[in-house]
Motif scaffolding. Structure first.
Motif, PDB file in Angstrom:
ATOM      1  N   LYS A  50       0.821  -1.220   0.000  1.00  0.00           N
ATOM      2  CA  LYS A  50       0.000   0.000   0.000  1.00  0.00           C
ATOM      3  C   LYS A  50       0.850   1.263   0.000  1.00  0.00           C
ATOM      4  CE  LYS A  50      -4.080  -1.926   2.257  1.00  0.00           C
ATOM      5  NZ  LYS A  50      -4.906  -1.929   3.475  1.00  0.00           N
ATOM      6  N   LYS A  51       2.037   1.197   0.622  1.00  0.00           N
ATOM      7  CA  LYS A  51       2.929   2.368   0.653  1.00  0.00           C
ATOM      8  C   LYS A  51       3.628   2.587  -0.679  1.00  0.00           C
ATOM      9  CE  LYS A  51       3.864   2.053   5.597  1.00  0.00           C
ATOM     10  NZ  LYS A  51       4.838   1.661   6.615  1.00  0.00           N
ATOM     11  N   LYS A  52       3.902   1.500  -1.404  1.00  0.00           N
ATOM     12  CA  LYS A  52       4.692   1.590  -2.632  1.00  0.00           C
ATOM     13  C   LYS A  52       3.869   1.679  -3.913  1.00  0.00           C
ATOM     14  CE  LYS A  52       8.781   1.263  -0.767  1.00  0.00           C
ATOM     15  NZ  LYS A  52       9.755   2.341  -0.908  1.00  0.00           N
ATOM     16  N   LEU A  53       2.662   1.116  -3.895  1.00  0.00           N
ATOM     17  CA  LEU A  53       1.848   1.047  -5.111  1.00  0.00           C
ATOM     18  C   LEU A  53       0.451   1.602  -4.856  1.00  0.00           C
ATOM     19  CD1 LEU A  53       2.817  -2.577  -6.196  1.00  0.00           C
ATOM     20  CD2 LEU A  53       3.631  -0.467  -7.207  1.00  0.00           C
ATOM     21  N   PRO A  54      -0.223   2.034  -5.904  1.00  0.00           N
ATOM     22  CA  PRO A  54      -1.581   2.578  -5.733  1.00  0.00           C
ATOM     23  C   PRO A  54      -2.638   1.473  -5.617  1.00  0.00           C
ATOM     24  CG  PRO A  54      -0.952   2.710  -8.028  1.00  0.00           C
ATOM     25  CD  PRO A  54       0.246   2.183  -7.281  1.00  0.00           C
ATOM     26  N   LEU A  55      -2.423   0.556  -4.703  1.00  0.00           N
ATOM     27  CA  LEU A  55      -3.364  -0.534  -4.447  1.00  0.00           C
ATOM     28  C   LEU A  55      -3.883  -0.395  -3.021  1.00  0.00           C
ATOM     29  CD1 LEU A  55      -1.342  -3.511  -5.986  1.00  0.00           C
ATOM     30  CD2 LEU A  55      -3.173  -2.198  -7.060  1.00  0.00           C
ATOM     31  N   LEU A 115     -10.464  -8.441 -15.210  1.00  0.00           N
ATOM     32  CA  LEU A 115      -9.454  -7.581 -15.836  1.00  0.00           C
ATOM     33  C   LEU A 115      -8.840  -6.608 -14.831  1.00  0.00           C
ATOM     34  CD1 LEU A 115     -11.078  -6.859 -19.320  1.00  0.00           C
ATOM     35  CD2 LEU A 115      -9.270  -8.500 -18.748  1.00  0.00           C
ATOM     36  N   ASN A 116      -9.641  -6.085 -13.904  1.00  0.00           N
ATOM     37  CA  ASN A 116      -9.102  -5.202 -12.863  1.00  0.00           C
ATOM     38  C   ASN A 116      -8.115  -5.935 -11.967  1.00  0.00           C
ATOM     39  OD1 ASN A 116     -10.412  -2.875 -13.623  1.00  0.00           O
ATOM     40  ND2 ASN A 116     -12.133  -3.180 -12.232  1.00  0.00           N
ATOM     41  N   GLU A 117      -8.429  -7.172 -11.618  1.00  0.00           N
ATOM     42  CA  GLU A 117      -7.528  -7.937 -10.753  1.00  0.00           C
ATOM     43  C   GLU A 117      -6.243  -8.302 -11.484  1.00  0.00           C
ATOM     44  OE1 GLU A 117      -8.116  -7.923  -7.527  1.00  0.00           O
ATOM     45  OE2 GLU A 117      -9.924  -6.861  -8.106  1.00  0.00           O
ATOM     46  N   ILE A 118      -6.335  -8.646 -12.756  1.00  0.00           N
ATOM     47  CA  ILE A 118      -5.132  -8.948 -13.554  1.00  0.00           C
ATOM     48  C   ILE A 118      -4.274  -7.694 -13.693  1.00  0.00           C
ATOM     49  CG2 ILE A 118      -4.291  -9.636 -15.854  1.00  0.00           C
ATOM     50  CD1 ILE A 118      -5.402 -11.975 -14.134  1.00  0.00           C
ATOM     51  N   LYS A 119      -4.906  -6.540 -13.816  1.00  0.00           N
ATOM     52  CA  LYS A 119      -4.161  -5.279 -13.900  1.00  0.00           C
ATOM     53  C   LYS A 119      -3.358  -5.055 -12.616  1.00  0.00           C
ATOM     54  CE  LYS A 119      -6.589  -1.400 -14.737  1.00  0.00           C
ATOM     55  NZ  LYS A 119      -7.119  -0.090 -15.090  1.00  0.00           N
ATOM     56  N   LYS A 120      -3.953  -5.371 -11.469  1.00  0.00           N
ATOM     57  CA  LYS A 120      -3.236  -5.248 -10.185  1.00  0.00           C
ATOM     58  C   LYS A 120      -2.040  -6.186 -10.140  1.00  0.00           C
ATOM     59  CE  LYS A 120      -7.309  -4.134  -7.412  1.00  0.00           C
ATOM     60  NZ  LYS A 120      -8.163  -4.607  -6.308  1.00  0.00           N
ATOM     61  N   LYS A 122      -0.308  -7.362 -12.669  1.00  0.00           N
ATOM     62  CA  LYS A 122       0.738  -6.869 -13.578  1.00  0.00           C
ATOM     63  C   LYS A 122       1.449  -5.646 -13.015  1.00  0.00           C
ATOM     64  CE  LYS A 122      -1.037  -9.033 -17.665  1.00  0.00           C
ATOM     65  NZ  LYS A 122      -1.557  -8.938 -19.023  1.00  0.00           N
ATOM     66  N   LEU A 123       0.714  -4.779 -12.341  1.00  0.00           N
ATOM     67  CA  LEU A 123       1.326  -3.624 -11.679  1.00  0.00           C
ATOM     68  C   LEU A 123       2.330  -4.087 -10.622  1.00  0.00           C
ATOM     69  CD1 LEU A 123       1.254  -0.477 -11.307  1.00  0.00           C
ATOM     70  CD2 LEU A 123      -0.472  -0.894  -9.544  1.00  0.00           C
ATOM     71  N   LEU A 124       1.918  -5.061  -9.816  1.00  0.00           N
ATOM     72  CA  LEU A 124       2.802  -5.613  -8.785  1.00  0.00           C
ATOM     73  C   LEU A 124       4.035  -6.271  -9.404  1.00  0.00           C
ATOM     74  CD1 LEU A 124       3.262  -6.287  -5.750  1.00  0.00           C
ATOM     75  CD2 LEU A 124       1.965  -8.377  -6.162  1.00  0.00           C
ATOM     76  N   LEU A 125       3.843  -7.070 -10.444  1.00  0.00           N
ATOM     77  CA  LEU A 125       4.974  -7.743 -11.087  1.00  0.00           C
ATOM     78  C   LEU A 125       5.937  -6.747 -11.728  1.00  0.00           C
ATOM     79  CD1 LEU A 125       3.239 -10.861 -12.673  1.00  0.00           C
ATOM     80  CD2 LEU A 125       4.874 -10.825 -10.771  1.00  0.00           C
ATOM     81  N   ASN A 126       5.408  -5.685 -12.324  1.00  0.00           N
ATOM     82  CA  ASN A 126       6.272  -4.654 -12.890  1.00  0.00           C
ATOM     83  C   ASN A 126       7.112  -3.994 -11.812  1.00  0.00           C
ATOM     84  OD1 ASN A 126       5.556  -5.024 -15.556  1.00  0.00           O
ATOM     85  ND2 ASN A 126       3.918  -3.501 -15.488  1.00  0.00           N
ATOM     86  N   TYR A 127       6.530  -3.770 -10.645  1.00  0.00           N
ATOM     87  CA  TYR A 127       7.282  -3.175  -9.539  1.00  0.00           C
ATOM     88  C   TYR A 127       8.376  -4.123  -9.045  1.00  0.00           C
ATOM     89  CZ  TYR A 127       8.491  -1.070  -5.118  1.00  0.00           C
ATOM     90  OH  TYR A 127       9.195  -0.511  -4.074  1.00  0.00           O
ATOM     91  N   ILE A 128       8.036  -5.394  -8.902  1.00  0.00           N
ATOM     92  CA  ILE A 128       9.003  -6.381  -8.384  1.00  0.00           C
ATOM     93  C   ILE A 128      10.143  -6.599  -9.371  1.00  0.00           C
ATOM     94  CG2 ILE A 128       9.283  -8.837  -7.846  1.00  0.00           C
ATOM     95  CD1 ILE A 128       6.432  -8.674  -6.601  1.00  0.00           C
ATOM     96  N   ASN A 129       9.816  -6.649 -10.646  1.00  0.00           N
ATOM     97  CA  ASN A 129      10.851  -6.898 -11.670  1.00  0.00           C
ATOM     98  C   ASN A 129      11.470  -5.598 -12.090  1.00  0.00           C
ATOM     99  OD1 ASN A 129      10.357  -9.686 -11.646  1.00  0.00           O
ATOM    100  ND2 ASN A 129       8.647  -9.430 -13.052  1.00  0.00           N
TER     101      ASN A 129
END
Length: 129
Positions: A50-55, A115-120, A122-129
């Motif tokens: 929650k601190k690092k991403l808009p989730l 689709l909203n959950e898959i977007k979350k 992918k956002l998380l994976l982009n941050y991790i990678n």
């Protein structure tokens, strides 16, 4: 053991792995056990995300490059699906998830929700990678 998904209804909780299903005490309990195995707690993980991403809610839970769960809820069931074991998602009248081993589940949710959950994820994976 490759976990495909965890499912919880009002009366039972089940873990689906490989081609078998196992009754478990609770989905949350199983997720906490996995988190302990990977040396973190779900609460601290969600706080950091929650601190690092808009989730803000329904945060996907990343354990490893083989295990990442995202949450879906139908009228009667709750699911935590392992993103890395999904082969294909078909959005017709209902959403059909096809796993790499050929197992399928049909969910009574909208295309927009999945689709909203898959977007979350992918956002998380982009941050991790």
């Amino acid at each position: 053991m490759k976990i495909l998904y965890l499912k919880e209804t009002l009366f039972e909780a089940t873990l689906y792995a490989n081609e078998e299903c196992f009754k478990i005490s609770s989905v949350q309990g199983e997720l906490n056990k996995l988190a302990t195995k990977y040396l973190f707690s779900i609460a601290s993980y969600k706080s950091c995300v929650k601190k690092k991403l808009p989730l803000k809610n329904k945060i996907p839970i990343y354990f490893s490059n083989q295990l990442l769960f995202f949450y879906l809820k139908t009228n009667e069931e709750k699911y935590y699906l392992n993103y890395f074991e999904i082969f294909k998602i078909c959005c017709e009248e209902k959403v059909i998830i096809i796993f790499k081993n050929g197992h399928k589940i049909e969910l009574d949710i909208s295309k927009k929700i999945i689709l909203n959950e898959i977007k979350k994820v992918k956002l998380l994976l982009n941050y991790i990678n």
